[in-house]
Scaffold this motif. Structure first.
Motif, short mmCIF file in Angstrom:
data_model
loop_
_atom_site.label_atom_id
_atom_site.label_comp_id
_atom_site.label_asym_id
_atom_site.label_seq_id
_atom_site.Cartn_x
_atom_site.Cartn_y
_atom_site.Cartn_z
N ALA A 91 3.81 -0.74 -13.42
CA ALA A 91 4.03 -1.14 -12.03
C ALA A 91 4.68 -0.01 -11.24
CB ALA A 91 4.91 -2.39 -11.99
N ALA A 92 5.70 0.63 -11.87
CA ALA A 92 6.41 1.72 -11.18
C ALA A 92 5.47 2.89 -10.92
CB ALA A 92 7.60 2.16 -12.01
N GLY A 93 4.64 3.22 -11.91
CA GLY A 93 3.72 4.35 -11.76
C GLY A 93 2.71 4.12 -10.64
N ILE A 94 2.21 2.88 -10.57
CA ILE A 94 1.22 2.56 -9.53
C ILE A 94 1.86 2.69 -8.15
CG2 ILE A 94 -0.15 0.67 -8.55
CD1 ILE A 94 -0.60 -0.26 -11.51
N LYS A 95 3.10 2.23 -8.04
CA LYS A 95 3.76 2.33 -6.73
C LYS A 95 4.08 3.77 -6.37
CE LYS A 95 6.13 -2.06 -7.47
NZ LYS A 95 7.45 -2.60 -7.85
N ALA A 96 4.49 4.56 -7.35
CA ALA A 96 4.96 5.92 -7.03
C ALA A 96 3.82 6.92 -6.85
CB ALA A 96 5.89 6.39 -8.14
N ALA A 97 2.65 6.67 -7.46
CA ALA A 97 1.56 7.65 -7.41
C ALA A 97 1.03 7.79 -5.98
CB ALA A 97 0.45 7.23 -8.35
N ASP A 98 0.50 8.96 -5.68
CA ASP A 98 -0.06 9.18 -4.34
C ASP A 98 -1.43 8.51 -4.21
OD1 ASP A 98 1.99 10.97 -3.16
OD2 ASP A 98 1.51 12.14 -4.94
N GLN A 99 -2.17 8.45 -5.31
CA GLN A 99 -3.46 7.74 -5.31
C GLN A 99 -3.57 6.99 -6.64
OE1 GLN A 99 -6.43 7.86 -3.12
NE2 GLN A 99 -4.91 8.52 -1.61
N VAL A 100 -4.30 5.89 -6.61
CA VAL A 100 -4.50 5.09 -7.82
C VAL A 100 -6.01 4.92 -8.04
CG1 VAL A 100 -3.99 2.92 -9.01
CG2 VAL A 100 -2.35 3.85 -7.37
N LEU A 101 -6.43 5.15 -9.26
CA LEU A 101 -7.85 5.02 -9.59
C LEU A 101 -8.02 4.07 -10.75
CD1 LEU A 101 -9.16 8.69 -9.62
CD2 LEU A 101 -9.89 6.85 -8.11
N THR A 102 -9.20 3.48 -10.83
CA THR A 102 -9.58 2.86 -12.09
C THR A 102 -11.02 3.27 -12.40
OG1 THR A 102 -9.55 0.85 -13.40
CG2 THR A 102 -10.41 0.64 -11.15
N VAL A 103 -11.54 2.80 -13.56
CA VAL A 103 -12.69 3.48 -14.13
C VAL A 103 -14.04 2.82 -13.83
CG1 VAL A 103 -11.39 4.67 -15.91
CG2 VAL A 103 -12.13 2.32 -16.33
N SER A 104 -14.06 1.86 -12.91
CA SER A 104 -15.33 1.34 -12.40
C SER A 104 -15.04 0.55 -11.12
CB SER A 104 -16.03 0.44 -13.43
OG SER A 104 -15.31 -0.78 -13.58
N HIS A 105 -16.10 0.27 -10.38
CA HIS A 105 -15.93 -0.51 -9.15
C HIS A 105 -15.68 -1.97 -9.49
CE1 HIS A 105 -17.40 3.10 -7.36
NE2 HIS A 105 -18.49 3.03 -8.10
N GLY A 106 -16.41 -2.44 -10.49
CA GLY A 106 -16.25 -3.84 -10.89
C GLY A 106 -14.81 -4.12 -11.32
N PRO B 132 4.52 10.05 -12.22
CA PRO B 132 4.62 10.03 -10.75
C PRO B 132 6.04 9.70 -10.27
CG PRO B 132 2.70 8.77 -11.49
CD PRO B 132 3.48 9.12 -12.71
N VAL B 133 6.75 8.87 -11.06
CA VAL B 133 8.12 8.50 -10.66
C VAL B 133 9.04 9.71 -10.84
CG1 VAL B 133 9.92 6.78 -10.90
CG2 VAL B 133 7.60 6.20 -11.60
N TYR B 134 8.95 10.37 -11.97
CA TYR B 134 9.80 11.56 -12.20
C TYR B 134 9.50 12.65 -11.16
CZ TYR B 134 11.25 9.68 -16.76
OH TYR B 134 11.79 8.90 -17.76
N LEU B 135 8.23 12.80 -10.85
CA LEU B 135 7.86 13.84 -9.87
C LEU B 135 8.62 13.62 -8.56
CD1 LEU B 135 6.02 16.27 -9.20
CD2 LEU B 135 4.26 14.63 -8.50
N LYS B 136 8.71 12.36 -8.16
CA LYS B 136 9.41 12.07 -6.90
C LYS B 136 10.93 12.15 -7.08
CE LYS B 136 6.21 9.58 -4.05
NZ LYS B 136 5.57 8.33 -3.70
N ALA B 137 11.42 11.49 -8.12
CA ALA B 137 12.88 11.33 -8.24
C ALA B 137 13.57 12.63 -8.62
CB ALA B 137 13.19 10.26 -9.28
#
Ligand SMILES: Nc1ncnc2c1ncn2[C@@H]1O[C@H](COP(=O)(O)OP(=O)(O)O[C@H]2O[C@H](CO)[C@@H](O)[C@H](O)[C@H]2O)[C@@H](O)[C@H]1O
Length: 742
Positions: free
Chosen positions: A460-475, A396-401
């Motif tokens: 940390a950088a990837g989470i900030k740069a991505a357009d959406q962030v997911l994880t694999v359960s609600h819990g 996600p960082v490279y995509l932007k930069a």
């Protein structure tokens, strides 16, 4: 964070799929520019092939073409009678008109020939497909005596790609080889319709249909930053037409991962990267997986031209390999740095690993431009990348930069999925010189840690740069926002909460299905289903006891454990509870690899309690399947568990989970309630041996003394729909949100 949600700015919605039909107007209109002598004229044909009008410089001349059944297909005798053409010698001479008519007839004849070929091809395809279906059904009937589900993908014509063929080879030398061979042979025909677009499979249980989905095509020389028109062509077969489930949300999706089953797998990430794409493809998306080529896999064949990338001052060449399987383009990046770690894909020192991941991300971003899957590159329009874990968080960082900031790939988006926050790609601040980014991006990586001080954090950088962030359960989504669960990234996750959510993983219901499981076809094991559970499961249990040299006794409950051996999985809790476990007249079978001290723990437990305990140290997909089928109980005392797949697999096999109620385990295993006869297993609310013993005690009591309750637990587990299809729909919503985010 600069990004914010703005009202859907520009990417136009994909157009509803135009239909190719005998009567489609696209076959009736011929632009005049295709004809010499007719530079400024347009000719329109009637649906039956007759010439309707000729337009030149604003003067409309109406006439009817001479009836000619050989070229126009028309047969009206009126056409012949009305041959005379209203002429205007000032504008168009008769000779010109005749030449025009002649040329038009030729074009018509060509069009009709193409139509005839399409019809013939469809007939041939129907015949081939019927044949393939019959063969497949026969084969599956032979396997379990019941009618199989219909295949999700069918081959359409004779453009099968030579890339697809041969048998699979798993990373551990055994995973998936049998399954893969079958999948390739029955589903994996790359279809190249006349417009050379790629094909996505239809939703399951829809026989006789396929669709084609054209992603934007990259042209090396021009307009790489413009959003190209997206075409979606739905080709009808057997006169049926059902739109793809994704409807107008159809997208080009590229999943980038450090591992992908069955080729490379060390844990759940590999399973997800192998299965989620297929579910997205079933919804109608054009889907690619990009993953390193750690070994010489059987299916993928070389594709495209190698490219070079600079990593830490080193010029590295990347070649591409491709296989099209179950509607998904699997693209493997080949480089010596990947091949050198075939035996241990996360092996090497920190810097070596980081360099591999930099190469993976730099190359993966450009795959949609340079790798012509099925003859056509994905292009960068209507495109979403899905990065997974810290390994691909640079994407996600490279995509932007590298691109968006320079007016390239401006409509491509990225989503990052957190499968496990415990691994973040941490290193000293010096690592920033390796990631090769302009100064303004380096702040994304900088993090202060009370223990390590300032450091560089890739996740940390990837989470900030991505357009959406997911994880694999609600819990786990909830836990990640807490001090304990976020492993130092909780404040970053909280800051990005507006683009963050959890989606519970699904499972591959072909690979992990007791009815079809290829690992249950030999050595005394057997395939079974809910209907044959009473006979099939005890047979697998006896086979497992025999294979591992344990006393063969149907009355002794088998407790199974499968997993990476590290702090996360709570193996030490099992060791702590050993004295109680061996006093319970049970058998304990553990399979795992990882931390050497925990591997030793497994060996020690087996040697101390040889009549009751087996500790299989190693990575064996076959044993994982067999333990899941033969065990009565699956034990998961994980300290944290983002989702957990083994409890899902277990429930599909009528094996009852006992789990620490944390993360995805809490989401997926509902505590058994004997009064209401509800629930799926037992949970304990603290990662302590005592709590685990309590839960196991209740479980064993039910197993021994309340058979009908036990059968209820098994049945409820097996009847769940745990497939990826539900999760894929939720992923799609996130992809759409990313697409319209600016
Ligand atoms: N020794 C061995 N031999 C053979 N097979 C073995 C094995 N050890 C593990 N496996 C297999 O690896 C997979 C493990 O999946 P998990 O989801 O339980 O764990 P993992 O922690 O790796 O994944 C992370 O990512 C996944 C996917 O998102 C999350 O579910 C999870 O919570 C998160 O920790 C299963 O298919 C299992 O059978």
């Amino acid at each position: 964070m600069a990004s914010s949600l703005r009202p859907q700015p520009q990417p136009p919605l994909p157009q509803p799929p135009p239909r190719i039909s005998r009567h489609s107007s696209r076959f009736l209109q011929t632009p005049a520019s295709t004809h010499t002598n007719m530079k400024s004229c347009k000719i329109y044909y009637r649906r039956d092939g007759g010439l309707l009008s000729l337009i030149k410089r604003g003067t409309v001349k109406t006439f009817q073409a001479k009836n000619d059944s050989s070229s126009s297909g028309g047969n009206s005798s009126d056409d012949a009678k009305n041959e005379d053409i209203t002429s205007n010698d000032d504008l168009v001479t008769n000779n010109t008109l005749r030449a025009t008519i002649l040329k038009s007839k030729k074009v018509l004849a060509m069009q009709q020939d193409i139509l005839r070929q399409i019809v013939e091809r469809k007939k041939l395809n129907s015949a081939l497909m019927d044949d393939a279906l019959i063969k497949q059904q026969d084969a599956l009937k032979d396997q379990d005596g019941s009618s199989p589900p219909l295949p999700v993908t069918v081959a359409d014509d004779d453009y099968s790609n030579a890339d697809d063929g041969g048998s699979g080879s798993g990373f551990d030398g055994q995973s998936g080889s049998g399954i893969h061979e079958k999948e390739v042979n029955t589903h994996a025909m790359y279809t190249k319709p006349p417009s050379a677009v790629s094909q996505a499979p239809l939703p399951p249980l829809v026989p006789g249909m396929y669709q084609t989905n054209t992603g934007a095509q990259y042209s090396e020389n021009k307009n790489i930053n413009t959003r190209e028109q997206e075409q979606v062509v739905v080709v009808q077969d057997r006169n049926k037409q059902i739109p793809p489930l994704a409807g107008e949300n159809m997208m080009n999706v590229i999943i980038v991962s450090a591992e992908c089953a069955p080729w490379s797998k060390t844990g759940g990430l590999g399973d997800v990267a192998g299965a989620l794409p297929k579910a997205l493809a079933r919804r109608g998306h054009r889907v690619m997986v990009v993953v390193p080529r750690y070994a010489r896999y059987a299916e993928p064949k070389k594709i495209g031209e190698p490219r070079r990338y600079m990593v830490s001052g080193q010029d590295m060449e990347v070649a591409y390999y491709h296989a099209y399987i179950d509607g998904v383009d699997f693209v493997f990046l080949d480089s010596p740095v990947f091949r050198h770690v075939e035996k241990s894909i996360y092996g090497g020192d920190r810097l070596e690993i980081l360099k591999r991941m930099i190469l993976l991300c730099k190359a993966a971003v450009e795959v949609p431009w340079y790798v012509p899957c099925g003859g056509v590159c994905y292009g960068d329009g209507n495109l979403v990348f899905i990065a997974n874990d810290w390994h691909t968080a640079l994407l996600p960082v490279y995509l932007k930069a590298y691109y968006r900031d320079k007016g390239l790939m401006i409509y491509a988006r990225s989503v990052i999925v957190i499968h496990n926050i415990a691994h973040q790609g941490r290193g000293p601040v010096d690592d920033l010189s390796l990631v090769d980014l302009p100064g303004e991006y380096l702040d994304l990586f900088k993090l202060y840690d009370p223990v390590g001080g300032d450091h560089c954090n890739i996740f940390a950088a990837g989470i900030k740069a991505a357009d959406q962030v997911l994880t694999v359960s609600h819990g786990y989504a909830w836990e990640l926002k807490t001090l304990e669960g976020g492993w130092g990234l909780h404040s970053i996750i909280n800051e990005n909460d507006w683009k963050f959510q959890g989606i519970v993983n699904g499972i591959d219901t072909t690979d992990w299905n007791p009815k079809l499981d290829v690992h249950l076809k030999s050595d005394g094991y057997t395939n079974y289903s809910l209907e044959t559970l009473a006979h099939g499961k005890p047979q697998c249990k006896a086979a497992l006891q025999r294979e591992l040299g344990l006393p063969v006794n149907p009355e002794i409950p088998i407790i199974g454990f499968i997993g990476r051996l590290d702090h996360q999985k709570g193996v030490d809790l099992i060791a702590d509870a050993m004295h109680w476990i061996v006093s319970q007249d049970v058998q304990l079978i553990m399979l795992g690899s990882g931390r050497p001290d925990l591997e030793d723990t497994l060996r020690r437990m087996e040697s101390q309690h040889h009549n009751r305990v087996r500790g299989w140290v190693g990575f064996s997909v076959k044993m994982a399947h067999r333990i899941t089928a033969g065990a009565d109980i699956i034990l998961m005392p994980s300290r944290f568990e983002p989702c957990g797949l083994n409890q899902l697999y277990a429930m599909m096999y009528g094996t009852v989970p006992v789990v620490h109620a944390v993360g995805g385990l809490k989401d997926t295993v509902q505590q058994f309630d004997p009064y209401r006869d509800e629930g799926l297993g037992w949970t304990f609310d603290k990662a302590e041996a005592g709590r685990m013993i309590d839960a196991l005690g209740h479980c064993l009591n039910t197993y021994r003394n309340y058979k009908s309750s036990w059968e209820g637990l098994q049945g409820r587990g097996m009847m769940q729909d745990l497939s990826w299809d539900n999760a894929a729909k939720q992923y799609e919503d996130v992809l759409v949100a990313a697409k319209y985010q600016w």
